[in-house]
Design an enzyme around this catalytic site. Structure first.
Site, short mmCIF file in Angstrom:
data_model
loop_
_atom_site.label_atom_id
_atom_site.label_comp_id
_atom_site.label_asym_id
_atom_site.label_seq_id
_atom_site.Cartn_x
_atom_site.Cartn_y
_atom_site.Cartn_z
N THR A 1 0.84 -1.20 0.00
CA THR A 1 0.00 0.00 0.00
C THR A 1 0.88 1.26 0.00
O THR A 1 1.94 1.27 0.62
CB THR A 1 -0.89 -0.01 1.26
N THR B 1 4.37 4.30 -3.62
CA THR B 1 5.35 3.48 -4.34
C THR B 1 4.70 2.17 -4.78
O THR B 1 4.92 1.71 -5.91
CB THR B 1 6.58 3.21 -3.46
N ASP C 1 6.28 -4.13 -1.57
CA ASP C 1 5.68 -3.01 -0.83
C ASP C 1 6.73 -1.92 -0.58
O ASP C 1 7.94 -2.18 -0.67
CB ASP C 1 5.13 -3.53 0.52
N GLY C 2 6.26 -0.74 -0.25
CA GLY C 2 7.13 0.39 0.06
C GLY C 2 7.50 0.42 1.54
O GLY C 2 7.25 -0.52 2.28
N ASP D 1 8.49 3.51 4.95
CA ASP D 1 8.70 4.89 5.39
C ASP D 1 10.17 5.14 5.74
O ASP D 1 10.69 6.25 5.56
CB ASP D 1 7.79 5.20 6.58
N LYS E 1 7.13 0.87 8.66
CA LYS E 1 6.04 0.97 7.72
C LYS E 1 4.77 1.40 8.44
O LYS E 1 4.72 1.39 9.65
CB LYS E 1 5.79 -0.40 7.05
N GLU F 1 -0.17 -5.52 5.92
CA GLU F 1 1.14 -5.60 5.26
C GLU F 1 2.04 -6.61 5.97
O GLU F 1 2.72 -7.41 5.33
CB GLU F 1 1.80 -4.21 5.26
C1 5RP Z 1 1.56 2.05 4.13
C2 5RP Z 1 3.04 1.87 4.09
C3 5RP Z 1 3.78 2.44 2.94
O1 5RP Z 1 4.54 1.44 2.35
C4 5RP Z 1 4.67 3.55 3.42
O2 5RP Z 1 3.90 4.50 4.13
C5 5RP Z 1 5.42 4.22 2.28
O3 5RP Z 1 4.51 4.95 1.50
P1 5RP Z 1 4.94 5.66 0.15
O4 5RP Z 1 5.28 4.59 -0.83
O5 5RP Z 1 3.72 6.45 -0.23
O6 5RP Z 1 6.13 6.55 0.45
O7 5RP Z 1 3.64 1.27 4.95
O8 5RP Z 1 1.01 1.55 5.31
#
Ligand code: 5RP
Length: 219
Positions: free
Chosen positions: A29, A32, A82-83, A85, A95, A104
């Site tokens: 989510t 990214t 997944d992405g 933070d 995350k 996740e």
């Molecule tokens: C969502 C997450 C995202 O992977 C994290 O917030 C990174 O987001 P972005 O890709 O918009 O920088 O953990 O719960």
């Protein structure tokens, strides 16, 4: 697109080479992960489908023509993308900025390989500058906040936000995370905590960091 968006896109494109033929994969989510879904749409006939880590991701996958599966039906997944933070060289992560941390973490746990995609600004020497999200059963919010203070954190209730599981998020500020696995366990042990956004015990297997010069692979 901003430079950061271009970097996220590069990392997402690089993750395509990990996608196995004819399988169901896990999809994360955030912005990214959204780039990854857009890339995945171009090769959708090569996969069987996807397990989504949030309602938002399910909606985007569906719009991209990708079949959705429940994790309970899909079994162990070959891949989760997944992405994050924040990420370290050891591939431990924070995350949950988007609040989808619990689903996740479940999908990451149920996957053989976790490929984390991010722009290079997410790489840090030590986790904790980004407030650590913790998903909490609503009636336990205040109790959990007191326990977090006892662990040295400064909890802030995320206002006007309810997770896909119907819970609250407490963002923990002021942490300098020296021992991520220990803190992950301590937070997860607080009664009322559903899960915390530290992905340390089960971090990423591969970290793909997009930047101006291309994509750096760690792991
Ligand atoms: C969502 C997450 C995202 O992977 C994290 O917030 C990174 O987001 P972005 O890709 O918009 O920088 O953990 O719960």
């Amino acid at each position: 697109m901003t430079d950061q968006d271009i970097a996220k896109r590069r990392a997402a494109e690089a993750a395509l080479e990990f996608v196995p033929e004819g399988e169901v994969i896990g999809v994360g989510t955030g912005s990214t992960a959204n780039h990854f879904i857009d890339c995945l749409a171009g090769i959708r006939e090569r996969i069987r489908g996807a397990v989504a880590s949030s309602v938002a991701t399910a909606t985007r996958l569906k719009a991209a023509g990708i079949d959705l599966y429940e994790l309970n039906d899909a079994g162990t997944l070959p891949l989760y993308v997944d992405g994050a933070d924040e990420a370290t060289e050891h591939r431990q992560l924070i995350k949950g900025g988007g609040g989808a941390l619990t689903r996740e973490k479940i999908i990451a746990a149920a996957s053989r390989q976790f490929v984390c995609i991010a722009d290079e600004s997410k790489l840090v020497r030590r986790l904790g500058a980004f407030p650590l999200p913790v998903e909490v059963i609503p009636m336990a919010r205040s109790y959990v906040a007191r326990e977090i203070i006892a662990l040295g954190g400064k909890p802030a209730y995320r206002k006007d936000f309810i997770t896909d599981n119907g819970n609250a998020i407490v963002d923990v500020h002021g942490l300098d995370i020296v021992e991520p696995i220990k803190l992950e366990q301590a937070l997860n042990n607080i009664v009322g905590v559903v899960t915390c956004g530290l992905f340390a015990a089960r971090g990423a297997d591969v970290l793909l960091l997009g930047g101006a010069g291309g994509v750096k692979r760690i792991g």
